[in-house]
Design a protein around this motif. Structure first.
Motif, PDB file in Angstrom:
ATOM      1  N   ARG A 127       1.069  -1.507   0.095  1.00 21.95           N
ATOM      2  CA  ARG A 127      -0.042  -0.061   0.109  1.00 21.95           C
ATOM      3  C   ARG A 127       0.729   1.252   0.300  1.00 21.95           C
ATOM      4  N   ILE A 128       2.364   1.609   0.494  1.00 21.19           N
ATOM      5  CA  ILE A 128       2.831   2.266   0.269  1.00 21.19           C
ATOM      6  C   ILE A 128       3.559   2.504  -0.853  1.00 21.19           C
ATOM      7  N   ILE A 129       4.075   1.944  -1.638  1.00 24.19           N
ATOM      8  CA  ILE A 129       4.399   1.556  -2.406  1.00 24.19           C
ATOM      9  C   ILE A 129       3.357   2.397  -3.587  1.00 24.19           C
ATOM     10  N   GLY A 130       2.071   1.821  -3.199  1.00 23.63           N
ATOM     11  CA  GLY A 130       1.066   2.576  -3.680  1.00 23.63           C
ATOM     12  C   GLY A 130       1.377   4.412  -3.757  1.00 23.63           C
ATOM     13  N   LEU A 131       0.566   4.560  -2.656  1.00 26.68           N
ATOM     14  CA  LEU A 131       1.027   5.829  -2.180  1.00 26.68           C
ATOM     15  C   LEU A 131       2.773   6.754  -2.560  1.00 26.68           C
ATOM     16  N   LEU A 132       3.291   6.518  -2.290  1.00 24.41           N
ATOM     17  CA  LEU A 132       4.551   6.360  -3.148  1.00 24.41           C
ATOM     18  C   LEU A 132       4.564   7.118  -4.983  1.00 24.41           C
ATOM     19  N   ASP A 133       3.943   5.993  -5.268  1.00 19.30           N
ATOM     20  CA  ASP A 133       4.150   5.570  -6.830  1.00 19.30           C
ATOM     21  C   ASP A 133       2.979   7.131  -7.124  1.00 19.30           C
ATOM     22  N   SER A 134       1.732   7.635  -5.890  1.00 18.42           N
ATOM     23  CA  SER A 134       0.737   8.823  -6.532  1.00 18.42           C
ATOM     24  C   SER A 134       0.758   9.594  -5.856  1.00 18.42           C
ATOM     25  N   LYS A 135       0.881  10.549  -4.614  1.00 17.85           N
ATOM     26  CA  LYS A 135       1.258  11.201  -3.456  1.00 17.85           C
ATOM     27  C   LYS A 135       2.136  12.000  -3.652  1.00 17.85           C
ATOM     28  N   THR A 136       3.074  12.028  -3.729  1.00 21.69           N
ATOM     29  CA  THR A 136       4.711  12.625  -4.307  1.00 21.69           C
ATOM     30  C   THR A 136       4.790  13.567  -5.644  1.00 21.69           C
ATOM     31  N   ILE A 137       5.660  14.271  -5.335  1.00 22.21           N
ATOM     32  CA  ILE A 137       6.075  15.542  -6.215  1.00 22.21           C
ATOM     33  C   ILE A 137       6.766  14.667  -7.348  1.00 22.21           C
ATOM     34  N   ARG A 138       6.892  14.138  -7.308  1.00 16.57           N
ATOM     35  CA  ARG A 138       7.693  13.122  -8.553  1.00 16.57           C
ATOM     36  C   ARG A 138       6.091  12.373  -8.732  1.00 16.57           C
ATOM     37  N   ALA A 139       5.340  11.781  -8.587  1.00 20.08           N
ATOM     38  CA  ALA A 139       4.543  11.243  -8.910  1.00 20.08           C
ATOM     39  C   ALA A 139       3.820  12.355 -10.029  1.00 20.08           C
ATOM     40  N   GLU A 140       3.338  12.990  -9.308  1.00 18.02           N
ATOM     41  CA  GLU A 140       2.364  13.942 -10.049  1.00 18.02           C
ATOM     42  C   GLU A 140       3.167  14.594 -10.831  1.00 18.02           C
ATOM     43  N   ARG A 141       4.471  14.933 -11.018  1.00 17.08           N
ATOM     44  CA  ARG A 141       5.368  15.417 -12.221  1.00 17.08           C
ATOM     45  C   ARG A 141       5.379  14.392 -13.312  1.00 17.08           C
ATOM     46  N   GLY A 142       5.096  13.213 -13.189  1.00 16.30           N
ATOM     47  CA  GLY A 142       5.366  11.882 -14.387  1.00 16.30           C
ATOM     48  C   GLY A 142       6.819  11.509 -13.904  1.00 16.30           C
ATOM     49  N   GLU A 143       7.216  11.715 -13.200  1.00 15.37           N
ATOM     50  CA  GLU A 143       9.050  11.474 -12.696  1.00 15.37           C
ATOM     51  C   GLU A 143       8.863  10.210 -12.002  1.00 15.37           C
ATOM     52  N   HIS A 144       9.881   9.043 -12.697  1.00 10.30           N
ATOM     53  CA  HIS A 144       9.936   8.016 -11.577  1.00 10.30           C
ATOM     54  C   HIS A 144      10.851   9.134 -10.382  1.00 10.30           C
ATOM     55  N   MET A 145      10.605   8.053  -9.405  1.00 11.73           N
ATOM     56  CA  MET A 145      11.073   7.586  -8.113  1.00 11.73           C
ATOM     57  C   MET A 145      11.206   6.749  -7.634  1.00 11.73           C
ATOM     58  N   GLU A 146      13.086   6.847  -7.479  1.00 11.31           N
ATOM     59  CA  GLU A 146      13.633   4.799  -6.827  1.00 11.31           C
ATOM     60  C   GLU A 146      12.626   4.348  -5.504  1.00 11.31           C
ATOM     61  N   LYS A 147      12.411   3.075  -5.599  1.00 13.53           N
ATOM     62  CA  LYS A 147      11.763   2.839  -4.631  1.00 13.53           C
ATOM     63  C   LYS A 147      13.129   1.635  -3.879  1.00 13.53           C
ATOM     64  N   TYR A 148      13.261   1.634  -2.938  1.00 10.10           N
ATOM     65  CA  TYR A 148      14.143   0.021  -2.717  1.00 10.10           C
ATOM     66  C   TYR A 148      13.393  -0.599  -1.260  1.00 10.10           C
ATOM     67  N   LEU A 149      13.450  -1.863  -1.390  1.00  8.22           N
ATOM     68  CA  LEU A 149      12.979  -2.448  -0.066  1.00  8.22           C
ATOM     69  C   LEU A 149      14.267  -3.008   1.130  1.00  8.22           C
ATOM     70  N   LEU A 150      13.993  -2.758   2.249  1.00  3.81           N
ATOM     71  CA  LEU A 150      15.104  -2.607   3.422  1.00  3.81           C
ATOM     72  C   LEU A 150      14.081  -4.095   4.042  1.00  3.81           C
ATOM     73  N   LEU A 151      14.937  -5.545   4.243  1.00  3.48           N
ATOM     74  CA  LEU A 151      14.316  -6.533   4.659  1.00  3.48           C
ATOM     75  C   LEU A 151      14.558  -6.394   5.698  1.00  3.48           C
ATOM     76  N   THR A 152      13.939  -6.298   7.188  1.00  3.80           N
ATOM     77  CA  THR A 152      14.343  -5.709   8.763  1.00  3.80           C
ATOM     78  C   THR A 152      14.155  -7.511   9.652  1.00  3.80           C
ATOM     79  N   ARG A 153      14.882  -7.748  10.491  1.00  4.74           N
ATOM     80  CA  ARG A 153      14.405  -9.213  11.461  1.00  4.74           C
ATOM     81  C   ARG A 153      14.318  -9.842  10.696  1.00  4.74           C
ATOM     82  N   TYR A 154      15.372 -10.229   9.608  1.00  2.46           N
ATOM     83  CA  TYR A 154      15.312 -11.416   9.484  1.00  2.46           C
ATOM     84  C   TYR A 154      15.568 -12.933   9.587  1.00  2.46           C
TER      85      TYR A 154
END
Length: 271
Positions: A154-181
Motif C-alpha cells: 500500500r505504501i508503494i502505491g502512495l509513493l507512486d501517487s502522492k509525491t511531487i515526483r509522481a504528480e510530475r510523472g517522474e520516476h521515484m527510486e524505491k528500495y526494499l529494506l528487509l529487517t529482522r530476518y
C-alpha cells in the motif's frame, strides 16, 4: 543539492527509526553530509536512538511554523561532524505540519546537506504523506511477515501517487529494506523468505538486516548500531546498504541458516 530520502512503511515497529539512524550514520562515515529528520510528530523517537534527547531545544514544528530558524533546531552529532538531527515535536500533532512550511524546510535542508533522510511515521495518514511528499527516493522497510508486506504494498502505491515526483510523472527510486530476518525461522516456514517478499513487492532489494540483539542494544545506548557496534552483522548490512545508495556496487547476501554463513543472492533484483 541534497537527495531527499524517505524511510517509510505501512506497519509500525518494523525498524524505520533504527534504520534511519543506522543508514544516516553509515553515509556520514562514508564522508557524506547527512541530516536525519523525524517526521513522527507527537511521538519523537529518533532523538533517543541518536542519543540527543537532552539536546533538543527547537524541533521540526518550530521551524515549519517559523518560530525558530533551522540553525537553531539542527543538532550536530557529537561523534560524527557530518551527521545532524532535526527532531520532531513531542507536544504537537501532525496537523501542525503545513505543506508550505514543510516545503520551505526541505528546501533549506537540500541546500545544506548531501542527504536528507526523513523518518516517516507508520501508516498512510498525514504525517506519512508529508514525510514522503518531497522525496527523491524511498526505502520501504518491511519485516518478513504477511501483514507487514501487505501494508508495504500500500505504501508503494502512495509513493507512486502522492509525491511531487509522481504528480510530475517522474520516476521515484524505491528500495526494499528487509529487517529482522531470521534464516532459521524462514527455513521452518515461520516467516516469509526473501524471494517471497521480493516477488510480492517487486522493488529492488537494498539490504537484509538480520535479527540481532545488537540493534536493540544500540538503541538503548542512544547510538546508531553502525557507530556503537560496527562489526556486528546488522551494522555490516546497514553499511553495505548505505554504500549501495551512494551508487557503489556491493553484492547482497542473504543469511542462510543451513550453512551457518552468508549465502549470495543470485537472480534477483537488487539495488
Amino acid at each position: 543539492m541534497a537527495k531527499v530520502l524517505v524511510v517509510t512503511s505501512g506497519k509500525g515497529g518494523v525498524g524505520k527509526t533504527t534504520s534511519t539512524a543506522a543508514i544516516g550514520a553509515a553515509l556520514a562515515l562514508n564522508g557524506e553530509n547527512v541530516c536525519v529528520v523525524d517526521f513522527d510528530v507527537g511521538l519523537r523517537n529518533l532523538d533517543l536512538v541518536m542519543g540527543a534527547e537532552r539536546r533538543v531545544v527547537y524541533d521540526l514544528i518550530n521551524v515549519v511554523q517559523g518560530d525558530a530558524k533551522l540553525n537553531q533546531a539542527l543538532i550536530r552529532d557529537k561523534r560524527l561532524d557530518t551527521l545532524s538531527l532535526l527532531a520532531a515535536s513531542q507536544t504537537r500533532d501532525k496537523d501542525a505540519l503545513s505543506p508550505e512550511g514543510v516545503a520551505r524546510v526541505v528546501g533549506e535542508l537540500r541546500e545544506r546537506f548531501d542527504w536528507v533522510i526523513c523518518d516517516s511515521p507508520a501508516g498512510i495518514e498525514r504525517g506519512a504523506t508529508m514525510a514522503m511528499r518531497h522525496a527523491d527516493m524511498a526505502i520501504v522497510v518491511t519485516n518478513p511477515e504477511v501483514s507487514s508486506v501487505r501494508d508495504s504494498d500500500r505504501i508503494i502505491g502512495l509513493l507512486d501517487s502522492k509525491t511531487i515526483r509522481a504528480e510530475r510523472g517522474e520516476h521515484m527510486e524505491k528500495y526494499l529494506l528487509l529487517t529482522r530476518y531470521d534464516p532459521a525461522r524462514a527455513e521452518r516456514g515461520e516467516m516469509l523468505k526473501t524471494e517471497d517478499v521480493l516477488e510480492i513487492l517487486s522493488i529492488p532489494l537494498l539490504g537484509i538486516i538480520p535479527e540481532s540483539q545488537a540493534v536493540l542494544s544500540a538503541s538503548n545506548l542512544g547510538a546508531p548500531v553502525t557507530i556503537s557496534n560496527p562489526d556486528s552483522a546488522p551494522s555490516r548490512a546497514y553499511i553495505d546498504a548505505a554504500r549501495r545508495l551512494m551508487g557503489i556496487e556491493v553484492p547482497i547476501k542473504v543469511p542462510v541458516e543451513r550453512r551457518g554463513i552468508f549465502g549470495s543472492l543470485f537472480g534477483r533484483r537488487v539495488a
